[in-house]
Write a protein that holds these residues in place. Sequence first.
Motif, PDB file in Angstrom:
ATOM      1  N   GLY A   1      57.451  36.231  92.290  1.00  0.00           N
ATOM      2  CA  GLY A   1      57.843  34.864  91.978  1.00  0.00           C
ATOM      3  C   GLY A   1      59.036  34.820  91.046  1.00  0.00           C
ATOM      4  O   GLY A   1      59.299  35.768  90.288  1.00  0.00           O
ATOM      5  N   SER A   2      59.768  33.713  91.075  1.00  0.00           N
ATOM      6  CA  SER A   2      60.972  33.586  90.255  1.00  0.00           C
ATOM      7  C   SER A   2      60.664  33.687  88.773  1.00  0.00           C
ATOM      8  O   SER A   2      61.404  34.323  88.008  1.00  0.00           O
ATOM      9  CB  SER A   2      61.674  32.253  90.549  1.00  0.00           C
ATOM     10  OG  SER A   2      62.103  32.196  91.885  1.00  0.00           O
ATOM     11  N   THR A   3      59.578  33.060  88.333  1.00  0.00           N
ATOM     12  CA  THR A   3      59.258  33.054  86.895  1.00  0.00           C
ATOM     13  C   THR A   3      59.033  34.462  86.374  1.00  0.00           C
ATOM     14  O   THR A   3      59.646  34.878  85.377  1.00  0.00           O
ATOM     15  CB  THR A   3      58.009  32.184  86.633  1.00  0.00           C
ATOM     16  OG1 THR A   3      58.284  30.839  87.035  1.00  0.00           O
ATOM     17  CG2 THR A   3      57.651  32.187  85.150  1.00  0.00           C
ATOM     18  N   SER A   4      58.173  35.230  87.043  1.00  0.00           N
ATOM     19  CA  SER A   4      57.896  36.597  86.577  1.00  0.00           C
ATOM     20  C   SER A   4      59.110  37.491  86.770  1.00  0.00           C
ATOM     21  O   SER A   4      59.396  38.370  85.936  1.00  0.00           O
ATOM     22  CB  SER A   4      56.683  37.179  87.301  1.00  0.00           C
ATOM     23  OG  SER A   4      56.920  37.258  88.697  1.00  0.00           O
ATOM     24  N   GLY A   5      59.870  37.266  87.863  1.00  0.00           N
ATOM     25  CA  GLY A   5      61.077  38.057  88.087  1.00  0.00           C
ATOM     26  C   GLY A   5      62.099  37.867  86.983  1.00  0.00           C
ATOM     27  O   GLY A   5      62.696  38.839  86.485  1.00  0.00           O
TER      28      GLY A   5
ATOM     29  N   TYR B   1      78.049  33.229 102.474  1.00  0.00           N
ATOM     30  CA  TYR B   1      76.595  33.292 102.360  1.00  0.00           C
ATOM     31  C   TYR B   1      76.192  33.189 100.887  1.00  0.00           C
ATOM     32  O   TYR B   1      76.966  33.509  99.986  1.00  0.00           O
ATOM     33  CB  TYR B   1      76.045  34.598 102.933  1.00  0.00           C
ATOM     34  CG  TYR B   1      76.650  35.830 102.289  1.00  0.00           C
ATOM     35  CD1 TYR B   1      76.223  36.280 101.045  1.00  0.00           C
ATOM     36  CD2 TYR B   1      77.675  36.537 102.922  1.00  0.00           C
ATOM     37  CE1 TYR B   1      76.804  37.393 100.433  1.00  0.00           C
ATOM     38  CE2 TYR B   1      78.258  37.649 102.332  1.00  0.00           C
ATOM     39  CZ  TYR B   1      77.821  38.067 101.087  1.00  0.00           C
ATOM     40  OH  TYR B   1      78.409  39.150 100.488  1.00  0.00           O
ATOM     41  N   THR B   2      74.986  32.752 100.680  1.00  0.00           N
ATOM     42  CA  THR B   2      74.334  32.897  99.390  1.00  0.00           C
ATOM     43  C   THR B   2      72.842  33.033  99.641  1.00  0.00           C
ATOM     44  O   THR B   2      72.310  32.492 100.622  1.00  0.00           O
ATOM     45  CB  THR B   2      74.634  31.713  98.444  1.00  0.00           C
ATOM     46  OG1 THR B   2      74.133  32.018  97.133  1.00  0.00           O
ATOM     47  CG2 THR B   2      74.005  30.417  98.921  1.00  0.00           C
ATOM     48  N   PHE B   3      72.169  33.778  98.774  1.00  0.00           N
ATOM     49  CA  PHE B   3      70.729  33.990  98.872  1.00  0.00           C
ATOM     50  C   PHE B   3      70.108  33.689  97.511  1.00  0.00           C
ATOM     51  O   PHE B   3      70.541  34.226  96.496  1.00  0.00           O
ATOM     52  CB  PHE B   3      70.396  35.450  99.228  1.00  0.00           C
ATOM     53  CG  PHE B   3      70.849  35.876 100.589  1.00  0.00           C
ATOM     54  CD1 PHE B   3      69.971  35.911 101.661  1.00  0.00           C
ATOM     55  CD2 PHE B   3      72.167  36.287 100.796  1.00  0.00           C
ATOM     56  CE1 PHE B   3      70.393  36.336 102.922  1.00  0.00           C
ATOM     57  CE2 PHE B   3      72.599  36.711 102.047  1.00  0.00           C
ATOM     58  CZ  PHE B   3      71.706  36.733 103.114  1.00  0.00           C
ATOM     59  N   ASP B   4      69.096  32.846  97.493  1.00  0.00           N
ATOM     60  CA  ASP B   4      68.315  32.663  96.282  1.00  0.00           C
ATOM     61  C   ASP B   4      67.267  33.766  96.221  1.00  0.00           C
ATOM     62  O   ASP B   4      67.436  34.808  96.832  1.00  0.00           O
ATOM     63  CB  ASP B   4      67.696  31.260  96.263  1.00  0.00           C
ATOM     64  CG  ASP B   4      68.687  30.199  95.776  1.00  0.00           C
ATOM     65  OD1 ASP B   4      69.773  30.561  95.284  1.00  0.00           O
ATOM     66  OD2 ASP B   4      68.363  29.000  95.883  1.00  0.00           O
ATOM     67  N   ALA B   5      66.179  33.533  95.514  1.00  0.00           N
ATOM     68  CA  ALA B   5      65.150  34.563  95.356  1.00  0.00           C
ATOM     69  C   ALA B   5      64.281  34.630  96.613  1.00  0.00           C
ATOM     70  O   ALA B   5      63.114  34.229  96.623  1.00  0.00           O
ATOM     71  CB  ALA B   5      64.306  34.283  94.126  1.00  0.00           C
ATOM     72  N   GLY B   6      64.868  35.128  97.689  1.00  0.00           N
ATOM     73  CA  GLY B   6      64.179  35.244  98.966  1.00  0.00           C
ATOM     74  C   GLY B   6      65.139  35.755 100.021  1.00  0.00           C
ATOM     75  O   GLY B   6      66.348  35.860  99.777  1.00  0.00           O
ATOM     76  N   PRO B   7      64.658  36.060 101.215  1.00  0.00           N
ATOM     77  CA  PRO B   7      65.489  36.683 102.249  1.00  0.00           C
ATOM     78  C   PRO B   7      66.298  35.707 103.093  1.00  0.00           C
ATOM     79  O   PRO B   7      67.101  36.133 103.917  1.00  0.00           O
ATOM     80  CB  PRO B   7      64.456  37.398 103.126  1.00  0.00           C
ATOM     81  CG  PRO B   7      63.251  36.514 103.039  1.00  0.00           C
ATOM     82  CD  PRO B   7      63.240  35.982 101.623  1.00  0.00           C
ATOM     83  N   ASN B   8      66.084  34.407 102.914  1.00  0.00           N
ATOM     84  CA  ASN B   8      66.726  33.419 103.777  1.00  0.00           C
ATOM     85  C   ASN B   8      68.156  33.129 103.318  1.00  0.00           C
ATOM     86  O   ASN B   8      68.399  32.864 102.144  1.00  0.00           O
ATOM     87  CB  ASN B   8      65.907  32.129 103.797  1.00  0.00           C
ATOM     88  CG  ASN B   8      64.503  32.365 104.310  1.00  0.00           C
ATOM     89  OD1 ASN B   8      64.317  33.003 105.348  1.00  0.00           O
ATOM     90  ND2 ASN B   8      63.499  31.889 103.596  1.00  0.00           N
TER      91      ASN B   8
ATOM     92  N   ALA C   1      59.323  30.278  99.646  1.00  0.00           N
ATOM     93  CA  ALA C   1      59.983  31.279 100.489  1.00  0.00           C
ATOM     94  C   ALA C   1      61.452  31.446 100.097  1.00  0.00           C
ATOM     95  O   ALA C   1      62.255  31.933 100.878  1.00  0.00           O
ATOM     96  CB  ALA C   1      59.873  30.874 101.951  1.00  0.00           C
ATOM     97  N   GLY C   2      61.797  31.023  98.887  1.00  0.00           N
ATOM     98  CA  GLY C   2      63.182  31.147  98.448  1.00  0.00           C
ATOM     99  C   GLY C   2      64.062  30.016  98.937  1.00  0.00           C
ATOM    100  O   GLY C   2      65.274  30.168  99.039  1.00  0.00           O
TER     101      GLY C   2
END
Length: 407
Positions: free
Chosen positions: A212-216, A304-311, A124-125
């Motif tokens: 997903g992070s890999t394909s992204g 703030y910081t956001f990884d590969a997800g909305p959280n 979920a990031g």
Amino acid sequence: MPEERTEQPHIVTCTAPVNIAVIKYWGKRNEDLILPINSSLSVTLHQDQLKTTTTVATSRSFQEDRIWLNGKEEDITHPRLQSCLREIRRLARKRRNDGDSGVDSASLSHKVHICSVNNFPTAAGLASSAAGFACLVYTLARVFGVEGELSGIARQGSGSACRSMYGGFVQWIMGNKEDGKDSLAQQVEPETHWPELRILVLVASAERKPVGSTSGMQTSVKTSCLLKHRAESVVPGRMVEMTEAIRKKDFAAFAELTMKDSNQFHATCLDTYPPIFYLNHVSQQIISLVHRYNKHYGETRVAYTFDAGPNAVIFTLQQHVPEFVHVVQHFFPPETNGADFIKGLPVNCASLSEELKQGIGLEPMPKGINYIISTKGTERAQELSESLTSWTRPVCCRGSHSAAAFI
């Protein structure tokens, strides 16, 4: 006739933390070895709130390697899992061949059963793969008597896993060698360096991310001109500036760099073709909230910081936690205001002035945030003193044919 003795499996249980990048890793120059196109830097989060727990058992009676993740048996033949297993076993054989008496020669041929459990949402990031592979590598190393530098092995499971091998503030040096031997994690400062720093994880969604992070990353590397510019011209300078901000405990500089780098990472996702959308409307509202809150006080109090997800992951100093948590509660009214909404480190009560509410001036978004995890920095992966077999058996084997499948 003497009774046949049943050999007890050798069992080791370890935990490893989540890390959140403040200078982001996105894109690989080598997919097989997981070598990044830029260096990155992260903060390791406390294991009391966010961790992976992994138990590895070895026994001559095991017929094959097996793995369970969060109670479900997964495919052990996944290439990244195999890379980690192969490399740990190779190093163990090397130590044995070098005459190290600490390596049990017989156990090198034994199969392993692996059980891994996250205490936070997977995929979920929230960097679940980083904690997962770091924990896997660390536990396997303890089982097979492998010591020394392990971040390069963890990297082959999940790139950012190399940073979860250390506590505190950690950089992943991209390296230049084709074999990746110089692409390793290195601690910048220990977790004791900045004890006032606090982290709030605002969980807007626990759902699996759509890309997903890999394909992204693969698509971004192929199609985004901004990503190439970022890796070559922006990140090197930011790594120097971020390291300096951390060493000086300069929160304003740390916060601004963190937010700018998060924004640029998501800009590269939008510059990818077709574009990738990891942020949602709640994420965008959180970004607005942070900037309006800081503007109200005329200084940068939260980032703030956001990884590969909305959280969202929020950084702030300890004295600002109570008020900002209650600001979040006001503008994202939860279904419940009790312990179910605020998890982790205790948060004191705080009152909000009408001036502050009006200064922020956003329309409340009920139930936009599911819950908040209040945490801080932490130490590296560690071995537990007690075997967790008593609870890992049913957890790992739930849904399998036998509750004894794990051991």
